[in-house]
Design a protein around this motif. Structure first.
Motif, PDB file in Angstrom:
ATOM      1  N   HIS A  47       2.687 -23.675  32.406  1.00 47.58           N
ATOM      2  CA  HIS A  47       3.940 -22.941  32.322  1.00 47.58           C
ATOM      3  C   HIS A  47       4.772 -23.359  31.097  1.00 47.58           C
ATOM      4  CE1 HIS A  47       6.633 -19.977  33.728  1.00 47.58           C
ATOM      5  NE2 HIS A  47       7.644 -20.816  33.877  1.00 47.58           N
ATOM      6  N   GLU A 109      12.176 -21.362  38.782  1.00 46.37           N
ATOM      7  CA  GLU A 109      11.512 -20.058  38.635  1.00 46.37           C
ATOM      8  C   GLU A 109      12.315 -18.948  39.306  1.00 46.37           C
ATOM      9  OE1 GLU A 109       9.145 -19.865  36.457  1.00 46.37           O
ATOM     10  OE2 GLU A 109       9.412 -22.024  36.317  1.00 46.37           O
ATOM     11  N   GLU A 142       7.168 -15.582  35.539  1.00 46.73           N
ATOM     12  CA  GLU A 142       8.036 -16.411  36.398  1.00 46.73           C
ATOM     13  C   GLU A 142       7.691 -16.190  37.869  1.00 46.73           C
ATOM     14  OE1 GLU A 142       9.162 -18.249  34.415  1.00 46.73           O
ATOM     15  OE2 GLU A 142      10.619 -17.473  32.993  1.00 46.73           O
TER      16      GLU A 142
HETATM   17 FE   FE2 Z   1       9.690 -20.251  34.136  1.00 48.10          FE
END
Ligand code: FE2
Length: 174
Positions: A47, A109, A142
């Motif tokens: 990520h 997130e 996300e």
């Molecule tokens: Fe993120």
């Protein structure tokens, strides 16, 4: 400067999220250094790479609406990053730290998902097709990351509690 038009609101929120992504990038680097669970570390690492691309996408969004990229200090992101840092400092064992990190990452997130949803609505109202595409690409990453972190949560918590089927060590008696 007072915000009075839909475009000004959009650009302000874009600058806010642009700053948030930078803060989260640094926060994730700290998390990755502290994570001991291999799978968690891999998820964070993947990520981090996505976040770097998302920052570039946001720079393109500034461009398509005729603005220069700028960071508006995001207090929401600051709070989330500080909270995660505090938890990392307070965790007594690496397994506890991992379980807390998983939760902190999931919160980040979700914050991002809602922020992107707002921006997508703004871009739709302004008819900014290219911006919508870029923002949706970020939002989808996300969402996927949030789901992965949420799925990892119970496993990390069980591991922290020593219920991972023999992998964990019994606490030492003093
Ligand atoms: Fe993120």
């Amino acid at each position: 400067m007072p915000i009075s038009t839909a475009k000004e609101k959009f650009v302000h929120e874009l600058a806010d999220l642009y700053d948030a992504e930078h803060q989260f990038l640094e926060g994730q680097r700290q998390m990755q250094r502290r994570a001991s669970d291999e799978r968690l570390r891999t998820m964070i690492m993947e990520h981090i790479a996505q976040t770097e691309d998302q920052i570039k996408n946001l720079e393109q969004v500034f461009g398509v609406v005729g603005e220069q990229p700028k960071r508006e200090s995001c207090s929401g992101a600051k709070g989330l990053v500080e909270e995660a840092a505090k938890m990392m400092a307070e965790a007594a064992r690496p397994e506890i730290c991992d379980a807390m990190l998983g939760g902190a990452a999931a919160k980040v997130e979700h914050y991002e998902m809602v922020s992107y949803a707002d921006l997508i609505t703004g871009a739709e109202l302004m008819g900014q097709t290219k911006a919508i595409k870029l923002l949706k690409a970020n939002r989808d990453q996300e969402v996927k990351t949030a789901r992965r972190m949420e799925r990892a949560g119970p496993r990390l918590l069980k591991r922290a509690l020593g219920q991972s089927g023999g992998q964990s060590k019994k606490p030492k008696r003093s």
